[in-house]
Design a protein around this motif. Structure first.
Motif, PDB file in Angstrom:
ATOM      1  N   ALA A  23       0.827  -1.211   0.000  1.00 58.15           N
ATOM      2  CA  ALA A  23       0.000   0.000   0.000  1.00 58.15           C
ATOM      3  C   ALA A  23       0.859   1.257   0.000  1.00 58.15           C
ATOM      4  O   ALA A  23       0.851   2.054   0.940  1.00 58.15           O
ATOM      5  CB  ALA A  23      -0.930  -0.021   1.209  1.00 58.15           C
ATOM      6  N   TYR A  24       1.617   1.436  -1.078  1.00 60.17           N
ATOM      7  CA  TYR A  24       2.473   2.605  -1.263  1.00 60.17           C
ATOM      8  C   TYR A  24       2.108   3.278  -2.577  1.00 60.17           C
ATOM      9  O   TYR A  24       1.747   2.600  -3.549  1.00 60.17           O
ATOM     10  CB  TYR A  24       3.950   2.204  -1.318  1.00 60.17           C
ATOM     11  CG  TYR A  24       4.472   1.655  -0.021  1.00 60.17           C
ATOM     12  CD1 TYR A  24       4.671   2.488   1.070  1.00 60.17           C
ATOM     13  CD2 TYR A  24       4.759   0.305   0.105  1.00 60.17           C
ATOM     14  CE1 TYR A  24       5.152   1.980   2.268  1.00 60.17           C
ATOM     15  CE2 TYR A  24       5.232  -0.211   1.300  1.00 60.17           C
ATOM     16  CZ  TYR A  24       5.425   0.636   2.382  1.00 60.17           C
ATOM     17  OH  TYR A  24       5.884   0.134   3.557  1.00 60.17           O
TER      18      TYR A  24
ATOM     19  N   ALA B 188       0.662  -1.017   8.741  1.00 56.53           N
ATOM     20  CA  ALA B 188       0.345  -2.408   9.080  1.00 56.53           C
ATOM     21  C   ALA B 188       0.871  -3.382   8.020  1.00 56.53           C
ATOM     22  O   ALA B 188       0.692  -4.590   8.137  1.00 56.53           O
ATOM     23  CB  ALA B 188      -1.159  -2.585   9.235  1.00 56.53           C
ATOM     24  N   GLY B 189       1.498  -2.861   6.973  1.00 56.58           N
ATOM     25  CA  GLY B 189       2.028  -3.728   5.919  1.00 56.58           C
ATOM     26  C   GLY B 189       0.951  -4.367   5.065  1.00 56.58           C
ATOM     27  O   GLY B 189       1.173  -5.413   4.464  1.00 56.58           O
ATOM     28  N   GLU B 190      -0.213  -3.734   4.995  1.00 52.83           N
ATOM     29  CA  GLU B 190      -1.319  -4.319   4.233  1.00 52.83           C
ATOM     30  C   GLU B 190      -1.054  -4.243   2.728  1.00 52.83           C
ATOM     31  O   GLU B 190      -0.301  -3.394   2.252  1.00 52.83           O
ATOM     32  CB  GLU B 190      -2.623  -3.615   4.592  1.00 52.83           C
ATOM     33  CG  GLU B 190      -3.027  -3.886   6.022  1.00 52.83           C
ATOM     34  CD  GLU B 190      -4.287  -3.177   6.444  1.00 52.83           C
ATOM     35  OE1 GLU B 190      -4.980  -3.727   7.306  1.00 52.83           O
ATOM     36  OE2 GLU B 190      -4.580  -2.082   5.928  1.00 52.83           O
ATOM     37  N   LEU B 191      -1.695  -5.134   2.017  1.00 52.74           N
ATOM     38  CA  LEU B 191      -1.538  -5.241   0.566  1.00 52.74           C
ATOM     39  C   LEU B 191      -2.861  -4.967  -0.130  1.00 52.74           C
ATOM     40  O   LEU B 191      -3.930  -5.187   0.435  1.00 52.74           O
ATOM     41  CB  LEU B 191      -1.067  -6.644   0.190  1.00 52.74           C
ATOM     42  CG  LEU B 191       0.241  -7.118   0.798  1.00 52.74           C
ATOM     43  CD1 LEU B 191       0.467  -8.583   0.462  1.00 52.74           C
ATOM     44  CD2 LEU B 191       1.406  -6.265   0.320  1.00 52.74           C
ATOM     45  N   ILE B 192      -2.745  -4.534  -1.375  1.00 49.12           N
ATOM     46  CA  ILE B 192      -3.911  -4.497  -2.252  1.00 49.12           C
ATOM     47  C   ILE B 192      -3.739  -5.626  -3.265  1.00 49.12           C
ATOM     48  O   ILE B 192      -2.620  -6.036  -3.561  1.00 49.12           O
ATOM     49  CB  ILE B 192      -4.064  -3.136  -2.962  1.00 49.12           C
ATOM     50  CG1 ILE B 192      -2.794  -2.787  -3.732  1.00 49.12           C
ATOM     51  CG2 ILE B 192      -4.432  -2.048  -1.983  1.00 49.12           C
ATOM     52  CD1 ILE B 192      -3.018  -1.738  -4.746  1.00 49.12           C
ATOM     53  N   GLU B 193      -4.843  -6.133  -3.754  1.00 51.92           N
ATOM     54  CA  GLU B 193      -4.810  -7.225  -4.718  1.00 51.92           C
ATOM     55  C   GLU B 193      -5.531  -6.807  -5.989  1.00 51.92           C
ATOM     56  O   GLU B 193      -6.541  -6.119  -5.929  1.00 51.92           O
ATOM     57  CB  GLU B 193      -5.478  -8.470  -4.148  1.00 51.92           C
ATOM     58  CG  GLU B 193      -4.754  -9.046  -2.960  1.00 51.92           C
ATOM     59  CD  GLU B 193      -5.415 -10.311  -2.463  1.00 51.92           C
ATOM     60  OE1 GLU B 193      -5.692 -11.205  -3.287  1.00 51.92           O
ATOM     61  OE2 GLU B 193      -5.658 -10.387  -1.251  1.00 51.92           O
ATOM     62  N   LEU B 194      -4.996  -7.260  -7.113  1.00 50.29           N
ATOM     63  CA  LEU B 194      -5.624  -7.030  -8.409  1.00 50.29           C
ATOM     64  C   LEU B 194      -5.807  -8.370  -9.093  1.00 50.29           C
ATOM     65  O   LEU B 194      -4.943  -9.238  -9.012  1.00 50.29           O
ATOM     66  CB  LEU B 194      -4.733  -6.172  -9.318  1.00 50.29           C
ATOM     67  CG  LEU B 194      -4.683  -4.678  -9.073  1.00 50.29           C
ATOM     68  CD1 LEU B 194      -3.855  -4.358  -7.871  1.00 50.29           C
ATOM     69  CD2 LEU B 194      -4.142  -3.988 -10.297  1.00 50.29           C
ATOM     70  N   VAL B 195      -6.925  -8.507  -9.775  1.00 54.02           N
ATOM     71  CA  VAL B 195      -7.187  -9.677 -10.605  1.00 54.02           C
ATOM     72  C   VAL B 195      -7.705  -9.154 -11.941  1.00 54.02           C
ATOM     73  O   VAL B 195      -8.570  -8.276 -11.980  1.00 54.02           O
ATOM     74  CB  VAL B 195      -8.224 -10.627  -9.960  1.00 54.02           C
ATOM     75  CG1 VAL B 195      -8.490 -11.825 -10.858  1.00 54.02           C
ATOM     76  CG2 VAL B 195      -7.766 -11.080  -8.579  1.00 54.02           C
TER      77      VAL B 195
ATOM     78  N   PRO C 292      -8.078  -4.537   2.231  1.00 55.89           N
ATOM     79  CA  PRO C 292      -8.573  -5.125   3.469  1.00 55.89           C
ATOM     80  C   PRO C 292      -9.491  -4.210   4.276  1.00 55.89           C
ATOM     81  O   PRO C 292      -9.984  -4.592   5.337  1.00 55.89           O
ATOM     82  CB  PRO C 292      -7.293  -5.433   4.253  1.00 55.89           C
ATOM     83  CG  PRO C 292      -6.323  -4.420   3.769  1.00 55.89           C
ATOM     84  CD  PRO C 292      -6.669  -4.187   2.321  1.00 55.89           C
ATOM     85  N   GLY C 293      -9.760  -3.015   3.794  1.00 54.64           N
ATOM     86  CA  GLY C 293     -10.550  -2.041   4.554  1.00 54.64           C
ATOM     87  C   GLY C 293     -12.003  -2.452   4.729  1.00 54.64           C
ATOM     88  O   GLY C 293     -12.544  -3.244   3.960  1.00 54.64           O
TER      89      GLY C 293
END
Length: 137
Positions: free
Chosen positions: A15-16, A63-70, A85-86
């Protein structure tokens, strides 16, 4: 025998802000070369808007959270799902002319043939947008 669909392409990004450019490049590079003139610019813009929104509103960088793309083709469309994750739910707004933000989902609404917001089974939210393969013709 039914036509076997392509396997969706899947990415995870931190998440940058730099992930927006990386996501645009990944999605554009995964689009078949023959479709890039037809869908590339709009898909790139959808990716930018959805990834930016996910980073700004759906993640906690600390928190080191990630976003995902498909990305996947189906039913005459190329579909892009961007998940975070929000717990919040994106809202389509109509900002006034002096507003400096709030136009991302308006752009998605204008570009996409169809789009929706879905809760994820475990946690978070996905925004899914489709671009028709039969556009402009």
């Amino acid at each position: 025998m039914p036509e076997i669909p392509l396997v969706p392409v899947h990415w995870r990004f931190p998440a940058y802000p730099a992930s927006v450019r990386r996501a645009r490049h990944a999605v554009t590079a995964s689009l078949p070369r023959a479709l890039r003139p037809q869908l590339g610019d709009d898909l790139c813009l959808l990716t930018s808007e959805l990834v930016t929104n996910a980073i700004r509103h759906g993640t906690r960088r600390e928190a080191g959270e990630l976003i995902e793309l498909v990305l996947w083709p189906a039913d005459g469309h190329y579909w892009l799902a961007v998940s975070d994750p929000g717990t919040g739910r994106p809202v389509l707004t109509r900002p006034d002319a002096d507003s400096e933000s709030g136009r991302g989902l308006l752009l998605v609404d204008s570009l996409a043939t169809a789009w929706t917001i879905r809760p994820r089974p475990t946690c978070g939210t996905s925004v899914i947008a489709g671009l028709s393969l039969r556009r402009g013709g």
